[in-house]
Write a protein that holds these residues in place. Structure first.
Motif, PDB file in Angstrom:
ATOM      1  N   GLY A  36     -10.347  21.300-106.419  1.00 32.29           N
ATOM      2  CA  GLY A  36      -9.040  20.661-106.389  1.00 32.29           C
ATOM      3  C   GLY A  36      -9.087  19.154-106.493  1.00 32.29           C
ATOM      4  O   GLY A  36      -8.035  18.500-106.458  1.00 32.29           O
ATOM      5  N   ALA A  37     -10.275  18.570-106.630  1.00 31.94           N
ATOM      6  CA  ALA A  37     -10.375  17.119-106.805  1.00 31.94           C
ATOM      7  C   ALA A  37      -9.904  16.751-108.207  1.00 31.94           C
ATOM      8  O   ALA A  37     -10.132  17.488-109.166  1.00 31.94           O
ATOM      9  CB  ALA A  37     -11.799  16.652-106.576  1.00 31.94           C
ATOM     10  N   VAL A  38      -9.272  15.583-108.331  1.00 32.59           N
ATOM     11  CA  VAL A  38      -8.763  15.116-109.614  1.00 32.59           C
ATOM     12  C   VAL A  38      -9.242  13.691-109.845  1.00 32.59           C
ATOM     13  O   VAL A  38      -9.440  12.925-108.895  1.00 32.59           O
ATOM     14  CB  VAL A  38      -7.216  15.193-109.659  1.00 32.59           C
ATOM     15  CG1 VAL A  38      -6.586  14.305-108.589  1.00 32.59           C
ATOM     16  CG2 VAL A  38      -6.680  14.840-111.045  1.00 32.59           C
ATOM     17  N   THR A  39      -9.461  13.340-111.104  1.00 37.13           N
ATOM     18  CA  THR A  39      -9.842  11.975-111.426  1.00 37.13           C
ATOM     19  C   THR A  39      -8.688  11.025-111.084  1.00 37.13           C
ATOM     20  O   THR A  39      -7.538  11.301-111.417  1.00 37.13           O
ATOM     21  CB  THR A  39     -10.207  11.857-112.910  1.00 37.13           C
ATOM     22  OG1 THR A  39      -9.142  12.396-113.711  1.00 37.13           O
ATOM     23  CG2 THR A  39     -11.478  12.634-113.224  1.00 37.13           C
ATOM     24  N   PRO A  40      -8.956   9.906-110.406  1.00 40.75           N
ATOM     25  CA  PRO A  40      -7.887   8.987-110.013  1.00 40.75           C
ATOM     26  C   PRO A  40      -7.334   8.213-111.201  1.00 40.75           C
ATOM     27  O   PRO A  40      -8.018   8.023-112.210  1.00 40.75           O
ATOM     28  CB  PRO A  40      -8.567   8.063-109.004  1.00 40.75           C
ATOM     29  CG  PRO A  40     -10.002   8.115-109.353  1.00 40.75           C
ATOM     30  CD  PRO A  40     -10.265   9.490-109.900  1.00 40.75           C
ATOM     31  N   GLU A  41      -6.116   7.743-111.045  1.00 36.67           N
ATOM     32  CA  GLU A  41      -5.432   7.085-112.160  1.00 36.67           C
ATOM     33  C   GLU A  41      -6.063   5.748-112.537  1.00 36.67           C
ATOM     34  O   GLU A  41      -6.268   5.464-113.718  1.00 36.67           O
ATOM     35  CB  GLU A  41      -3.961   6.872-111.809  1.00 36.67           C
ATOM     36  CG  GLU A  41      -3.185   6.118-112.873  1.00 36.67           C
ATOM     37  CD  GLU A  41      -1.721   5.954-112.545  1.00 36.67           C
ATOM     38  OE1 GLU A  41      -1.013   5.273-113.317  1.00 36.67           O
ATOM     39  OE2 GLU A  41      -1.276   6.509-111.524  1.00 36.67           O
ATOM     40  N   SER A  42      -6.368   4.925-111.549  1.00 36.86           N
ATOM     41  CA  SER A  42      -6.730   3.538-111.853  1.00 36.86           C
ATOM     42  C   SER A  42      -8.150   3.205-111.429  1.00 36.86           C
ATOM     43  O   SER A  42      -8.575   3.539-110.310  1.00 36.86           O
ATOM     44  CB  SER A  42      -5.769   2.588-111.137  1.00 36.86           C
ATOM     45  OG  SER A  42      -6.194   1.246-111.269  1.00 36.86           O
ATOM     46  N   PRO A  43      -8.894   2.489-112.268  1.00 32.48           N
ATOM     47  CA  PRO A  43     -10.220   2.008-111.846  1.00 32.48           C
ATOM     48  C   PRO A  43     -10.137   0.991-110.724  1.00 32.48           C
ATOM     49  O   PRO A  43     -11.127   0.775-110.021  1.00 32.48           O
ATOM     50  CB  PRO A  43     -10.797   1.401-113.128  1.00 32.48           C
ATOM     51  CG  PRO A  43      -9.618   1.062-113.967  1.00 32.48           C
ATOM     52  CD  PRO A  43      -8.589   2.102-113.651  1.00 32.48           C
ATOM     53  N   ALA A  44      -8.964   0.379-110.534  1.00 28.43           N
ATOM     54  CA  ALA A  44      -8.802  -0.579-109.446  1.00 28.43           C
ATOM     55  C   ALA A  44      -9.013   0.083-108.086  1.00 28.43           C
ATOM     56  O   ALA A  44      -9.423  -0.560-107.119  1.00 28.43           O
ATOM     57  CB  ALA A  44      -7.436  -1.228-109.508  1.00 28.43           C
ATOM     58  N   LEU A  45      -8.739   1.390-108.001  1.00 30.17           N
ATOM     59  CA  LEU A  45      -8.926   2.123-106.751  1.00 30.17           C
ATOM     60  C   LEU A  45     -10.402   2.384-106.465  1.00 30.17           C
ATOM     61  O   LEU A  45     -10.760   2.743-105.341  1.00 30.17           O
ATOM     62  CB  LEU A  45      -8.174   3.454-106.808  1.00 30.17           C
ATOM     63  CG  LEU A  45      -6.671   3.385-107.073  1.00 30.17           C
ATOM     64  CD1 LEU A  45      -6.102   4.784-107.264  1.00 30.17           C
ATOM     65  CD2 LEU A  45      -5.966   2.673-105.917  1.00 30.17           C
ATOM     66  N   LEU A  46     -11.254   2.220-107.474  1.00 29.69           N
ATOM     67  CA  LEU A  46     -12.660   2.597-107.370  1.00 29.69           C
ATOM     68  C   LEU A  46     -13.606   1.417-107.419  1.00 29.69           C
ATOM     69  O   LEU A  46     -14.807   1.592-107.224  1.00 29.69           O
ATOM     70  CB  LEU A  46     -13.021   3.553-108.528  1.00 29.69           C
ATOM     71  CG  LEU A  46     -12.223   4.851-108.599  1.00 29.69           C
ATOM     72  CD1 LEU A  46     -12.466   5.537-109.941  1.00 29.69           C
ATOM     73  CD2 LEU A  46     -12.601   5.771-107.449  1.00 29.69           C
ATOM     74  N   TRP A  47     -13.085   0.212-107.682  1.00 30.84           N
ATOM     75  CA  TRP A  47     -13.961  -0.933-107.896  1.00 30.84           C
ATOM     76  C   TRP A  47     -14.904  -1.112-106.716  1.00 30.84           C
ATOM     77  O   TRP A  47     -14.520  -1.020-105.546  1.00 30.84           O
ATOM     78  CB  TRP A  47     -13.157  -2.215-108.100  1.00 30.84           C
ATOM     79  CG  TRP A  47     -14.012  -3.362-108.554  1.00 30.84           C
ATOM     80  CD1 TRP A  47     -14.292  -3.735-109.830  1.00 30.84           C
ATOM     81  CD2 TRP A  47     -14.748  -4.270-107.710  1.00 30.84           C
ATOM     82  NE1 TRP A  47     -15.147  -4.804-109.853  1.00 30.84           N
ATOM     83  CE2 TRP A  47     -15.454  -5.155-108.560  1.00 30.84           C
ATOM     84  CE3 TRP A  47     -14.891  -4.404-106.342  1.00 30.84           C
ATOM     85  CZ2 TRP A  47     -16.267  -6.179-108.072  1.00 30.84           C
ATOM     86  CZ3 TRP A  47     -15.718  -5.414-105.847  1.00 30.84           C
ATOM     87  CH2 TRP A  47     -16.385  -6.289-106.710  1.00 30.84           C
ATOM     88  N   ASN A  48     -16.170  -1.373-107.018  1.00 33.12           N
ATOM     89  CA  ASN A  48     -17.162  -1.682-105.996  1.00 33.12           C
ATOM     90  C   ASN A  48     -18.137  -2.689-106.597  1.00 33.12           C
ATOM     91  O   ASN A  48     -18.265  -2.789-107.823  1.00 33.12           O
ATOM     92  CB  ASN A  48     -17.873  -0.415-105.514  1.00 33.12           C
ATOM     93  CG  ASN A  48     -18.598   0.317-106.626  1.00 33.12           C
ATOM     94  OD1 ASN A  48     -19.762   0.035-106.931  1.00 33.12           O
ATOM     95  ND2 ASN A  48     -17.924   1.274-107.280  1.00 33.12           N
TER      96      ASN A  48
END
Length: 378
Positions: free
Chosen positions: A349-361
């Motif tokens: 049930g996991a889905v790819t998130p919309e924005s790379p801003a949510l994932l930046w590291n």
């Protein structure tokens, strides 16, 4: 993304022929160590990736190991330490073949770079993922012969390629939990796509850890060590971790982030290429989707308008339980600028998130945000 072909970098090699046998349109991020990826369209429509197209991720100079002198040590928390030659590995254990998709943890880092600069890290595009048929012996069989002791909780891998990225420089290494190491899918591979493993891909023997980041599939393997704790190698204890967004990546330590292991669900568009100019009207769009560990891809959706509306894509059958799935659909694109996006769900049930801003590291790892390409239709 900028780069130069290895053929041009080496000088004197005709087009399409170079030191590592790669296609001449590879985007080369570094020459030494050799780090390169193919254009995204080279991956389209292929269940498995030709070896000359397969991406190359290295942390130090590529070793040149004489197969006749190579030995694999199996030690640590084992009852019977082993030292195996290539011939003993080949003849002493059952040989198996598995189709595996490997994906670099830095795949699609360029998308995170667009959010905020990531100094000192190669701007990998979508080509740091590929699929091949790997043949070798099960790591579990070798560990069974050595006899794991009850305290063995992690299996560490050591290679001879010394990396200057570590301080002080040290050979590359890493580890996986013993539960993963004993999975029948984890291989000590000697062959790739029906031929002996190429030098740049880890000859004579590499580890292949399906469903996990490519960094754990250690190349040029020389030592397997059973441990009670994860490897203390720089590339396990410091690198390949996701630190907090406000951390100093150069000073991040073992406690400063999450160690990367199983891949997150991911997908990308392989054709058409970003920036392509196409006729308006029905347009075929293809790509891949991948779910890590033992999860499967449940659904892929594609948007012709940047995410305002979606259509469900058709999924090809995977070449095996550890391989990507290609998908395809047709979009009716009007004249003008278009942003095509794709997203995927896995069986958990996991889905790819919309924005790379949510994932930046600060290391630019694990970008699995929506895939996007921008097209001009005439």
């Amino acid at each position: 993304m900028t780069g130069f072909t290895e053929a041009a970098a080496e000088g004197g090699h005709p087009a399409g022929v170079n030191l590592w046998g790669k296609r001449d349109d590879m985007v080369v991020h570094e020459r030494d160590p050799f780090n390169a990826e193919p254009p995204r369209t080279a991956l389209a429509g292929r269940a498995t990736t030709p070896t000359g197209t397969f991406y190359s991720r290295n942390h130090g100079p590529v070793p040149d190991i004489d197969p006749s002198e190579w030995r694999l040590r199996v030690d640590g928390l084992v009852e019977r330490p082993l030292e195996l030659s290539l011939e003993e590995l080949r003849t002493g254990f059952e040989e198996v073949e598995t189709v595996v998709t490997l994906q670099c943890a830095g795949n699609r880092r360029a998308g995170l770079n667009e959010v905020r600069d990531i100094p000192g890290e190669a701007p990998w595009g979508p080509g740091a993922t590929a699929t091949a048929r790997f043949a070798g012996v099960r790591l579990a069989d070798v560990l069974a012969r050595a006899g794991l002791r009850p305290r063995a909780a992690h299996i560490a891998f050591t290679a001879p390629d010394v990396s200057r990225l570590a301080d002080p420089p040290q050979p590359y290494g890493g580890s996986v939990p013993v539960g993963k190491a004993l999975g029948p899918e984890v291989l000590l591979a000697r062959a790739m796509n029906g031929a002996p493993l190429p030098r740049v891909h880890g000859a004579p023997v590499r580890v292949v850890v399906p469903g996990w980041i490519g960094a754990r599939s250690v190349k040029w393997l020389t030592r397997v060590t059973a441990r009670s704790e994860p490897s203390e190698n720089y590339f396990q204890a410091v690198a390949y971790r996701v630190p907090p967004a406000d951390a100093d990546p150069g000073g991040a330590g073992a406690a400063d982030g999450v160690s990367l292991g199983p891949l997150a669900v991911n997908c990308d568009i392989l054709d058409p290429d970003d920036g392509a100019r196409l006729p308006a009207g029905p347009t075929g769009v293809t790509g891949y989707a991948l779910a890590g560990e033992e999860r499967t891809v449940a659904r892929v959706e594609v948007s012709p308008d940047g995410g305002r509306s979606w259509v469900r894509a058709d999924l090809d059958e995977p070449a095996g339980p550890w391989a990507w799935q290609h998908w395809r659909t047709t979009l009716d694109l009007p004249a003008g600028e278009a942003e095509v996006a794709a997203r995927a769900w896995d069986s958990a049930g996991a889905v790819t998130p919309e924005s790379p801003a949510l994932l930046w590291n600060p290391k630019g790892y694990a970008n699995n945000s929506w895939a996007r390409v921008r097209l001009t239709c005439r």
